[in-house]
Design an enzyme around this catalytic site. Structure first.
Site, PDB file in Angstrom:
ATOM      1  CG  HIS A 133      -6.575   2.349  -3.205  1.00  0.00           C
ATOM      2  ND1 HIS A 133      -5.924   2.890  -2.127  1.00  0.00           N
ATOM      3  CD2 HIS A 133      -5.647   1.653  -3.892  1.00  0.00           C
ATOM      4  CE1 HIS A 133      -4.658   2.552  -2.161  1.00  0.00           C
ATOM      5  NE2 HIS A 133      -4.451   1.790  -3.213  1.00  0.00           N
TER       6      HIS A 133
ATOM      7  CD  GLN B 226      -2.923   1.124   2.362  1.00  0.00           C
ATOM      8  OE1 GLN B 226      -2.737   0.385   3.332  1.00  0.00           O
ATOM      9  NE2 GLN B 226      -3.962   1.949   2.266  1.00  0.00           N
TER      10      GLN B 226
ATOM     11  CG  HIS C  93      -5.216  -1.681  -7.198  1.00  0.00           C
ATOM     12  ND1 HIS C  93      -4.411  -0.809  -7.881  1.00  0.00           N
ATOM     13  CD2 HIS C  93      -4.839  -1.611  -5.897  1.00  0.00           C
ATOM     14  CE1 HIS C  93      -3.565  -0.233  -7.029  1.00  0.00           C
ATOM     15  NE2 HIS C  93      -3.810  -0.700  -5.812  1.00  0.00           N
TER      16      HIS C  93
HETATM   17  P1  AMP Z   1      -1.456   1.036  -3.641  1.00  0.00           P
HETATM   18  O1  AMP Z   1      -0.006   0.746  -3.941  1.00  0.00           O
HETATM   19  O2  AMP Z   1      -2.313  -0.176  -3.528  1.00  0.00           O
HETATM   20  O3  AMP Z   1      -1.593   1.981  -2.460  1.00  0.00           O
HETATM   21  O4  AMP Z   1      -1.996   1.768  -4.924  1.00  0.00           O
HETATM   22  C1  AMP Z   1      -1.884   3.133  -5.157  1.00  0.00           C
HETATM   23  C2  AMP Z   1      -2.206   3.348  -6.613  1.00  0.00           C
HETATM   24  O5  AMP Z   1      -2.595   4.682  -6.776  1.00  0.00           O
HETATM   25  C3  AMP Z   1      -1.037   3.090  -7.570  1.00  0.00           C
HETATM   26  O6  AMP Z   1      -1.435   2.125  -8.520  1.00  0.00           O
HETATM   27  C4  AMP Z   1      -0.775   4.455  -8.183  1.00  0.00           C
HETATM   28  O7  AMP Z   1      -0.421   4.366  -9.537  1.00  0.00           O
HETATM   29  C5  AMP Z   1      -2.110   5.140  -8.011  1.00  0.00           C
HETATM   30  N1  AMP Z   1      -2.073   6.589  -7.893  1.00  0.00           N
HETATM   31  C6  AMP Z   1      -1.294   7.332  -7.066  1.00  0.00           C
HETATM   32  N2  AMP Z   1      -1.603   8.645  -7.175  1.00  0.00           N
HETATM   33  C7  AMP Z   1      -2.617   8.720  -8.090  1.00  0.00           C
HETATM   34  C8  AMP Z   1      -3.377   9.798  -8.636  1.00  0.00           C
HETATM   35  N3  AMP Z   1      -3.159  11.068  -8.281  1.00  0.00           N
HETATM   36  N4  AMP Z   1      -4.337   9.496  -9.531  1.00  0.00           N
HETATM   37  C9  AMP Z   1      -4.567   8.212  -9.904  1.00  0.00           C
HETATM   38  N5  AMP Z   1      -3.887   7.157  -9.429  1.00  0.00           N
HETATM   39  C10 AMP Z   1      -2.915   7.405  -8.536  1.00  0.00           C
END
Ligand code: AMP
Ligand code: ZN
Length: 136
Positions: free
Chosen positions: A101, A95, A103
């Site tokens: 969130h 995370q 995916h």
């Molecule tokens: P996690 O590693 O599960 O916390 O996933 C975070 C996700 O958010 C990653 O896949 C990033 O590419 C995505 N992410 C981070 N900042 C943004 C943003 N501003 N808009 C869209 N996606 C984002």
């Protein structure tokens, strides 16, 4: 229940623009800026919960229903060959943004991605120890 320092609170509530696929009173679904594959999207609750542990039970049901609805729609539109749901909790679990969130990752036969782990090989006794640790 918003967190002023949280980028996903701002995105979910429309204060920062995003490529939105779906929105209702409680949730927004956006395209991930660093997609694993074409169409990689994120379900964001509009309220701030850091992770699954904080997410209310009712929202768990909402998120899974929305994931199914989005997976069906995206599969029809993108003609993907498979679909991963991924949900990370805690830094060691991958995370990076500490607002819950889910995916939504459409998968394609030749996408070259590998959302996987190295399987262990525990004995039946070792598995039983783990079962007891969880259940007793
Ligand atoms: P996690 O590693 O599960 O916390 O996933 C975070 C996700 O958010 C990653 O896949 C990033 O590419 C995505 N992410 C981070 N900042 C943004 C943003 N501003 N808009 C869209 N996606 C984002
Ligand atoms: Zn937040």
């Amino acid at each position: 229940m918003k967190n002023d320092n949280c980028i996903f609170c701002k995105i979910a509530n429309g204060e920062i623009p995003s490529k939105t696929l779906y929105e209702d009173e409680k949730y927004r679904v956006i395209l991930d800026l660093g997609p694993a594959a074409k169409g990689h999207a994120l379900i964001l609750p509009k309220d701030h919960y850091a992770n699954l542990y904080e997410l209310p039970e009712e929202a768990c049901g909402d998120v899974m229903k929305l994931a199914k609805k989005m997976a069906k729609h995206m599969t029809e539109k993108l003609h993907c060959d498979g679909f991963n749901l991924v949900q990370n909790n805690g830094e060691c679990a991958g995370q990076t943004v500490f607002h819950f969130h889910m995916h939504l990752i459409p998968r394609y036969k030749e996408d070259g991605q590998n959302i996987n782990w190295k399987p262990g090989n525990p004995s039946s006794e070792e598995l039983e120890e783990v079962r007891k640790e969880i259940c007793e």
